[in-house]
Design a protein around this motif. Sequence first.
Motif, PDB file in Angstrom:
ATOM      1  N   LEU A  11      30.649 -18.250  34.652  1.00  0.00           N
ATOM      2  CA  LEU A  11      31.706 -19.008  35.330  1.00  0.00           C
ATOM      3  C   LEU A  11      31.427 -19.120  36.823  1.00  0.00           C
ATOM      4  CD1 LEU A  11      34.883 -17.620  33.539  1.00  0.00           C
ATOM      5  CD2 LEU A  11      34.086 -19.987  33.495  1.00  0.00           C
ATOM      6  N   ASN A  12      30.999 -18.027  37.414  1.00  0.00           N
ATOM      7  CA  ASN A  12      30.719 -18.027  38.855  1.00  0.00           C
ATOM      8  C   ASN A  12      29.609 -19.031  39.187  1.00  0.00           C
ATOM      9  OD1 ASN A  12      31.735 -16.677  41.257  1.00  0.00           O
ATOM     10  ND2 ASN A  12      29.653 -15.902  41.515  1.00  0.00           N
ATOM     11  N   ALA A  68      28.943 -11.661  45.885  1.00  0.00           N
ATOM     12  CA  ALA A  68      29.595 -11.454  44.588  1.00  0.00           C
ATOM     13  C   ALA A  68      28.998 -10.248  43.869  1.00  0.00           C
ATOM     14  CB  ALA A  68      29.471 -12.710  43.726  1.00  0.00           C
ATOM     15  N   LYS A  69      27.675 -10.123  43.943  1.00  0.00           N
ATOM     16  CA  LYS A  69      27.008  -8.981  43.298  1.00  0.00           C
ATOM     17  C   LYS A  69      27.360  -7.674  44.004  1.00  0.00           C
ATOM     18  CE  LYS A  69      23.112 -11.511  41.347  1.00  0.00           C
ATOM     19  NZ  LYS A  69      21.651 -11.681  41.323  1.00  0.00           N
ATOM     20  N   ASN A  70      27.403  -7.690  45.338  1.00  0.00           N
ATOM     21  CA  ASN A  70      27.789  -6.482  46.084  1.00  0.00           C
ATOM     22  C   ASN A  70      29.162  -6.001  45.634  1.00  0.00           C
ATOM     23  OD1 ASN A  70      25.456  -6.432  47.662  1.00  0.00           O
ATOM     24  ND2 ASN A  70      26.394  -7.524  49.366  1.00  0.00           N
ATOM     25  N   VAL A  71      30.106  -6.938  45.585  1.00  0.00           N
ATOM     26  CA  VAL A  71      31.476  -6.594  45.189  1.00  0.00           C
ATOM     27  C   VAL A  71      31.499  -6.154  43.724  1.00  0.00           C
ATOM     28  CG1 VAL A  71      33.820  -7.500  44.875  1.00  0.00           C
ATOM     29  CG2 VAL A  71      32.543  -8.044  46.957  1.00  0.00           C
ATOM     30  N   ALA A 125      33.057  -7.482  36.266  1.00  0.00           N
ATOM     31  CA  ALA A 125      33.269  -8.899  35.964  1.00  0.00           C
ATOM     32  C   ALA A 125      34.282  -9.507  36.933  1.00  0.00           C
ATOM     33  CB  ALA A 125      33.738  -9.061  34.514  1.00  0.00           C
ATOM     34  N   VAL A 126      35.365  -8.798  37.181  1.00  0.00           N
ATOM     35  CA  VAL A 126      36.383  -9.289  38.116  1.00  0.00           C
ATOM     36  C   VAL A 126      35.787  -9.388  39.526  1.00  0.00           C
ATOM     37  CG1 VAL A 126      38.605  -8.739  39.206  1.00  0.00           C
ATOM     38  CG2 VAL A 126      38.346  -8.553  36.723  1.00  0.00           C
ATOM     39  N   ASP A 128      35.349 -14.598  44.296  1.00  0.00           N
ATOM     40  CA  ASP A 128      35.294 -15.718  45.257  1.00  0.00           C
ATOM     41  C   ASP A 128      34.937 -17.032  44.567  1.00  0.00           C
ATOM     42  OD1 ASP A 128      36.119 -14.424  47.551  1.00  0.00           O
ATOM     43  OD2 ASP A 128      34.108 -14.096  48.348  1.00  0.00           O
ATOM     44  N   TYR A 129      35.382 -17.181  43.347  1.00  0.00           N
ATOM     45  CA  TYR A 129      35.084 -18.335  42.491  1.00  0.00           C
ATOM     46  C   TYR A 129      35.171 -19.676  43.215  1.00  0.00           C
ATOM     47  CZ  TYR A 129      35.912 -21.670  38.644  1.00  0.00           C
ATOM     48  OH  TYR A 129      35.876 -22.746  37.796  1.00  0.00           O
ATOM     49  N   ASP A 130      36.216 -19.912  43.984  1.00  0.00           N
ATOM     50  CA  ASP A 130      36.382 -21.238  44.602  1.00  0.00           C
ATOM     51  C   ASP A 130      35.966 -21.302  46.076  1.00  0.00           C
ATOM     52  OD1 ASP A 130      38.451 -20.031  46.044  1.00  0.00           O
ATOM     53  OD2 ASP A 130      40.002 -21.433  45.379  1.00  0.00           O
ATOM     54  N   TYR A 131      35.463 -20.196  46.620  1.00  0.00           N
ATOM     55  CA  TYR A 131      35.245 -20.124  48.066  1.00  0.00           C
ATOM     56  C   TYR A 131      34.197 -21.121  48.593  1.00  0.00           C
ATOM     57  CZ  TYR A 131      34.649 -18.402  52.772  1.00  0.00           C
ATOM     58  OH  TYR A 131      34.576 -18.336  54.137  1.00  0.00           O
ATOM     59  N   GLU A 132      33.087 -21.258  47.889  1.00  0.00           N
ATOM     60  CA  GLU A 132      32.023 -22.150  48.380  1.00  0.00           C
ATOM     61  C   GLU A 132      32.498 -23.603  48.479  1.00  0.00           C
ATOM     62  OE1 GLU A 132      27.536 -23.679  47.192  1.00  0.00           O
ATOM     63  OE2 GLU A 132      28.197 -21.715  46.484  1.00  0.00           O
TER      64      GLU A 132
END
Length: 189
Positions: free
Chosen positions: A10-11, A24-27, A47-48, A53-57
């Motif tokens: 999804l990401n 995303a990987k760090n988090v 997974a969460v 930051d799914y919509d951030y970019e």
Amino acid sequence: MLSLERATELNATMVSDEHLIIHAKNVCYAMGAMADYFGENREHWQAVGMLHDYDYEKYPDEHLQHTQEPLLAAGVPEEDVRAIMSHGWGICTDVKPETNMEKSLFTVDELTGIIQACARMRPKGIQDLEIKSFMKKYKDKKFAAKCNRELIQKGCDLLGMEVREVAEICIEGMRSHAAEIGLEGTGEE
């Protein structure tokens, strides 16, 4: 329950910027370590973290306003979407972190940025990063200045933990993935 594989898929539909993928990987890995600390499901928390930051970019000025509906439509459980929404509490959402997962995500989002900056300055990256060295950099407000220390402290307060304690857990979680997140160091002293 959201799997790490599904979260990564999804990401990838929304995030292509290398910097944001690494974040995303760090988090994700910090969240896995926090799950271990709380005796929760590591992959679920990862997974969460991966999807936070799914919509951030695509919508940096409208962060989290384009997250809830698409993720629910994609079958992401409501509790996971709520956790993702809660990491923007007081910034771009009014969803207060209530569970340990939500409080952890709220806290580690900014904290991992300082850990990453710290590790990048070291010849051996995160591999030999000790909490003492991290805390010295953390206390220097000019270092990784864009990382909001007030939010980190607020998150730690919600968790009932010290910054030092949460940072130590996150460093350990990220350390075992050093090469994947570009924090293995140069090896040059």
